[in-house]
Design a protein around this motif. Structure first.
Motif, short mmCIF file in Angstrom:
data_model
loop_
_atom_site.label_atom_id
_atom_site.label_comp_id
_atom_site.label_asym_id
_atom_site.label_seq_id
_atom_site.Cartn_x
_atom_site.Cartn_y
_atom_site.Cartn_z
N GLU A 1 11.06 92.93 -22.86
CA GLU A 1 10.71 92.35 -21.78
C GLU A 1 9.18 92.02 -21.68
OE1 GLU A 1 14.04 93.85 -18.57
OE2 GLU A 1 12.41 95.02 -18.79
N LEU A 2 8.46 93.03 -22.12
CA LEU A 2 6.74 92.94 -22.08
C LEU A 2 6.62 91.94 -23.03
CD1 LEU A 2 5.73 96.64 -22.23
CD2 LEU A 2 5.52 95.12 -20.37
N ASP A 3 7.06 91.52 -24.17
CA ASP A 3 6.75 90.64 -25.14
C ASP A 3 7.29 89.49 -24.40
OD1 ASP A 3 6.25 92.61 -27.20
OD2 ASP A 3 8.39 92.25 -28.11
N THR A 4 8.28 89.22 -23.72
CA THR A 4 8.43 87.98 -22.89
C THR A 4 7.51 87.64 -22.11
OG1 THR A 4 10.92 88.29 -23.44
CG2 THR A 4 10.22 86.80 -21.88
N VAL A 5 7.05 88.67 -21.08
CA VAL A 5 6.13 88.60 -20.35
C VAL A 5 4.68 88.03 -20.95
CG1 VAL A 5 4.55 89.88 -18.72
CG2 VAL A 5 7.02 90.30 -18.74
N GLU A 6 4.39 88.60 -22.14
CA GLU A 6 3.08 87.99 -22.81
C GLU A 6 3.37 86.60 -23.07
OE1 GLU A 6 0.40 89.59 -23.33
OE2 GLU A 6 1.07 91.35 -22.34
N VAL A 7 4.39 85.98 -23.45
CA VAL A 7 4.84 84.79 -23.94
C VAL A 7 4.59 83.99 -22.56
CG1 VAL A 7 6.46 82.92 -24.56
CG2 VAL A 7 6.15 85.19 -25.73
N LEU A 8 5.11 84.41 -21.55
CA LEU A 8 4.98 83.70 -20.38
C LEU A 8 3.56 83.54 -19.77
CD1 LEU A 8 8.43 85.09 -18.23
CD2 LEU A 8 7.93 82.83 -19.31
N LYS A 9 2.61 84.60 -19.92
CA LYS A 9 1.27 84.80 -19.52
C LYS A 9 0.65 83.82 -20.25
CE LYS A 9 -0.36 88.71 -19.24
NZ LYS A 9 -0.82 90.17 -19.64
N ALA A 10 1.06 83.69 -21.65
CA ALA A 10 0.31 82.48 -22.35
C ALA A 10 0.69 81.29 -22.14
CB ALA A 10 0.74 82.83 -23.94
N ILE A 11 1.85 81.07 -21.65
CA ILE A 11 2.36 79.56 -21.28
C ILE A 11 1.57 79.35 -20.06
CG2 ILE A 11 4.13 78.30 -20.41
CD1 ILE A 11 6.03 79.78 -22.10
N GLN A 12 1.50 80.48 -19.15
CA GLN A 12 0.90 80.21 -17.91
C GLN A 12 -0.62 79.70 -17.87
OE1 GLN A 12 2.31 80.07 -14.67
NE2 GLN A 12 0.50 79.55 -13.96
N LYS A 13 -1.41 80.52 -19.05
CA LYS A 13 -2.93 80.23 -19.11
C LYS A 13 -3.08 78.79 -19.74
CE LYS A 13 -4.18 84.85 -19.73
NZ LYS A 13 -4.63 86.03 -20.75
N THR B 1 12.00 88.95 -16.24
CA THR B 1 10.61 88.78 -16.90
C THR B 1 9.63 87.98 -16.13
OG1 THR B 1 11.77 86.87 -18.04
CG2 THR B 1 11.54 89.01 -19.20
N LYS B 2 10.31 86.98 -15.16
CA LYS B 2 9.37 86.24 -14.31
C LYS B 2 8.98 86.89 -13.20
CE LYS B 2 11.99 81.96 -15.45
NZ LYS B 2 13.00 80.89 -14.59
N VAL B 3 9.77 88.10 -12.82
CA VAL B 3 9.14 88.92 -11.79
C VAL B 3 8.01 89.85 -12.20
CG1 VAL B 3 9.50 90.77 -10.09
CG2 VAL B 3 11.02 88.75 -10.39
N LEU B 4 8.30 90.34 -13.30
CA LEU B 4 7.22 91.14 -14.16
C LEU B 4 6.09 90.50 -14.34
CD1 LEU B 4 9.50 93.20 -16.17
CD2 LEU B 4 8.36 93.97 -14.33
N ALA B 5 6.21 89.04 -14.80
CA ALA B 5 4.93 88.08 -15.06
C ALA B 5 4.06 88.31 -14.07
CB ALA B 5 5.40 87.08 -15.82
N GLN B 6 4.41 88.19 -12.57
CA GLN B 6 3.36 88.17 -11.46
C GLN B 6 2.53 89.19 -11.66
OE1 GLN B 6 3.83 85.23 -9.76
NE2 GLN B 6 5.56 84.76 -11.26
N PHE B 7 2.82 90.51 -12.14
CA PHE B 7 1.97 91.25 -12.20
C PHE B 7 0.77 91.60 -13.21
CE2 PHE B 7 5.71 92.91 -10.00
CZ PHE B 7 5.25 93.50 -8.82
N GLY B 8 0.91 90.49 -14.19
CA GLY B 8 -0.28 90.26 -15.18
C GLY B 8 -0.29 91.44 -16.14
#
Length: 573
Positions: free
Chosen positions: A546-558, A522-529
């Motif tokens: 994994e996409l749901d987790t990526v969305e959470v990580l993107k929100a945290i990153q924002k 999920t951390k790697v996929l998050a790099q692709f936004g």
């Protein structure tokens, strides 16, 4: 009492031996007459010792034959005994018998055009309940071993006598009682050696097919090898060409063709039109798909080193595809004659340099340029390009670098250089059409500026290298497939160099230290936004979870980014 009559000239020796069908060249007799170490009886009319062959005039035909064979054996015996030493002692040659220089100096498998194959029965062994005789066959510096029981000799003799080629009583007789006794075996071993020697001298220029197969000429001797190949192509050549199938050849067969053409002798010496060399030449001239597979180490029971045999490919005029394995590239001549037609080239386990294959002329000319280009330096040669070549596979070699010989392959779209020793990506900017590149299992550690060399690449395999950083990949905007498996990437932040690539669809990072990081995928996929759903990581499609987790990580990153901006604004105030 039989009167002793000395022979005083080579002609007298030759004429007497020919009366019973034994043929020895005059040059051989003269050479033996002048060798100081000759071990035959030597006399002159006045009784003084001198180098001249002496024998006895027999009283009947059978004695004449026996005496002639003994005379022939005495001439050949010492030379035969010296052959193994001559073939294995590098001191007798400029280099070892299997080096390129020696191979090219030899006219075929024999020392000269007049030398004939030689045989010696060197021993025997008991197998089950019968005795097998061990035969050594010599042709020049080459030799091989053949094993046969007495019944094989008998079958051979029956076939030869049925064709009226030899007399029936030439073969030692059968024995029923004590056939495996030591004394009989030793005597028969000597008699069978004389028998084989007599057969070879009876057929000095054209060995019957049954004898050729008996002595394995079809496996190791150039005329025998060529005859088998010619007959195969006589029957099946046209069908193979029409079917467009890949035709397999060995370096030994190509070496045979090369040497026979150098001999400048009739293309058919045994009178059988099916074995004419012309069938081979007609086939090779029209063949489109060729595979050359050599071997490492001795071939069969011989001392032939197939991967060290030189050969010429200029007899192939229409090749579109060629594959070469286990054959020293420096010994291949005439490969460039295929430049106008060859579209696919595969060379494996055969070279340590791209130039050896693409620009063999570089061995002769230091300053060469590709056709249609210019140079500020003095030019010694203008080299034509491989105008039709689109696919090159030179994997599994010992290539240390990508040299400037690739300038000659501007049409190449697929280039495989895996399993070599390449340390840097160079000179690929000349391959304007390159879209698929395989550099896996080399020694690459840096990728700085790689976009200037392979800017249009779509598929890139860099697995099995020494990469820790992915800096340099961030500008490969055409890249679709990327394999980075089995490297040394350990930081998630390195993936940021891939996140901005708009066309990237598959990424492989297996067997890298980064894969043990918690929530690695999920951390790697998050790099692709927003493109995370479009990326296939490590050959596994992205799941909804994994996409749901990526969305959470993107929100945290924002949120982190917004907080950082706010903190920066407060500091300014």
């Amino acid at each position: 009492m039989v009167k002793k009559i000395p022979f005083t000239t080579a002609n007298q020796v030759t004429n007497t031996l020919q009366e019973v069908g034994v043929s020895i060249s005059k040059s051989t007799i003269k050479r033996r007459q002048h060798e100081n170490e000759a071990k035959i009886n030597l006399y002159q009319n006045d009784g003084k010792r001198k180098t001249k062959l002496q024998t006895e005039r027999p009283t009947n035909k059978q004695q004449l034959k026996t005496t002639a064979v003994k005379a022939w054996k005495s001439i050949k015996k010492e030379e035969t005994q010296r052959l193994p030493e001559r073939a294995t002692d590098p001191g007798n040659w400029d280099r070892s018998p299997f080096t390129a220089a020696t191979m090219e100096d030899k006219e075929g498998f024999t020392d000269d055009g007049e030398e004939q194959p030689e045989v010696k029965v060197i021993g025997s062994e008991l197998v089950d309940n019968y005795t097998v005789y061990i035969i050594e066959v010599y042709t020049g510096v080459y030799n091989w071993t053949v094993k046969h029981r007495y019944s094989d000799f008998y079958d051979l003799h029956e076939k030869l006598t049925a064709e009226n080629k030899i007399e029936r009583n030439l073969l030692p007789p059968k024995k029923i009682i004590g056939k495996n006794s030591k004394s009989l075996v030793e005597k028969r071993q000597k008699d069978l050696e004389v028998y084989l020697q007599a057969l070879l001298t009876t057929f000095p220029t054209s060995v019957p097919k049954v004898l050729s197969q008996f002595l394995h000429f079809h496996l190791y001797e150039i005329h025998g090898i060529a005859a088998v190949l010619a007959e195969e192509l006589f029957h099946n050549g046209e069908q193979l060409l029409v079917a467009g199938e890949v035709f397999h050849m060995r370096p030994l067969q190509l070496y045979t063709i090369t040497q026979l053409l150098r001999h400048a002798k009739p293309t058919c010496i045994n009178g059988d039109a099916k074995t004419d060399l012309g069938h081979i030449l007609d086939f090779t001239c029209r063949l489109k798909y060729l595979k050359i597979s050599g071997t490492r180490g001795p071939v069969g029971t011989s001392n032939l080193q197939e991967h060290l045999l030189p050969y010429d490919l200029s007899v192939f005029k229409s090749l579109c595809q060629v594959q070469i394995c286990h054959s020293d590239a420096k010994l291949i001549k005439g490969f460039t004659s295929c430049k106008k037609t060859l579209a696919t080239m595969t060379v494996q386990y055969s070279t340590s340099s791209l130039k050896d294959i693409l620009v063999p002329e570089a061995l002769e000319f230091d300053n060469w340029v590709a056709e249609g280009t210019s140079s500020d330096c003095p030019i010694t040669a203008v080299v034509p390009k491989w105008s039709a070549l689109t696919t090159v596979d030179m994997s599994h070699n010992q290539i240390p670098s990508i040299d400037d010989s690739v300038k000659l392959t501007p049409q190449v779209e697929f280039l495989a250089l895996s399993h070599n020793h390449i340390c840097s990506i160079e000179n690929l900017q000349y391959l304007y059409n390159l879209v698929h590149l395989d550099l896996s299992y080399n020694k690459l550690s840096l990728l700085e500026g790689v976009h200037s060399k392979i800017g249009n690449i779509k598929t890139l395999n860099l697995s099995g290298n020494l990469l820790e950083s992915l800096r340099g990949l961030n500008k490969l905007y055409s890249l679709v497939n990327l394999d980075l498996g089995n490297n040394k990437v350990s930081q998630i932040d390195e993936i940021k160099n891939l996140g901005s690539l708009p066309c990237l669809e598959t990424v492989n990072l297996t067997d890298n230290p980064v894969t043990i990081v918690p929530d690695y995928r999920t951390k790697v996929l998050a790099q692709f936004g927003d493109r995370a759903a479009e990326v296939c990581l490590d050959n596994t499609s992205t799941t909804e979870k994994e996409l749901d987790t990526v969305e959470v990580l993107k929100a945290i990153q924002k949120a982190k980014e917004a907080k950082n901006k706010l903190n920066n604004a407060d500091k300014k105030v």
